[in-house]
Design an enzyme around this catalytic site. Sequence first.
Site: not given
Ligand code: SAH
Length: 219
Positions: A68
Amino acid sequence: MRIEKIDTFKHKGLRQKLVDIIKEKGIKNIDVLNAINEVPRHFFLDLAFDKIAYEDRAFPIGEGQTISQPYTVAYQTELLNVQPREKVLEIGTGSAYQATILAAMGARVFTIERHKNLYDKNQLDYPLKSKYKNIKFFYGDGFKGLPTFMPFDKIIITAAAPFTPDELIKQLKPKGVIVLPIGEQDEQTMIRITKNEDETLTEERFDKFTFVPMLKGQV
Ligand code: SAH
């Protein structure tokens, strides 16, 4: 081959500038700003992004997912109002940058990722293992939360949620707070829901953001 990453004076300087930018955009919580200043974001990106790691932008991290934007991380963390020792559940580990910001603020972090490759990367090779021992990584579907480890003081969803999962509200303590972006693909509204002591919910709405989608199941 594993390349050891180093936090140079140059990185530290760029990070300080990033903190200034985030402050100008309206983030006031000093603990959040200190955490952004402390955590080397370039450790969570491929070497190819080393020079641009401190731009206030999202970047790809593989599997079609993104780390993000720092402002977004700061914004959600500020709304969460994290206190030391609190149990915080994060849905969407991704790069583990957001989890590390929470850990730097002293939270006990439980973070779930549905992509096995992204989970494995952190479980096996989390870049700040010796510094932040207060993060536990889980492979699973965030819609289900972590019933074994409930209740949580705070929950943060870092992917665009189609609705607020009931299961996650259940896993919050009384007076607990969940922060999540809700909405369709192109744009979501940041929401904060507080679980009152009588189990009623108070919802507050904030600014618009764009996240990758929260999807069901594991891959
Ligand atoms: N907090 C992260 C943001 C990553 S983007 C960072 O700091 O880098 C969002 C993430 O949520 C992705 O890796 C995606 O695979 C994950 N995601 C999406 N749906 C999800 C679910 N139902 N359970 C767990 N992770 C999920």
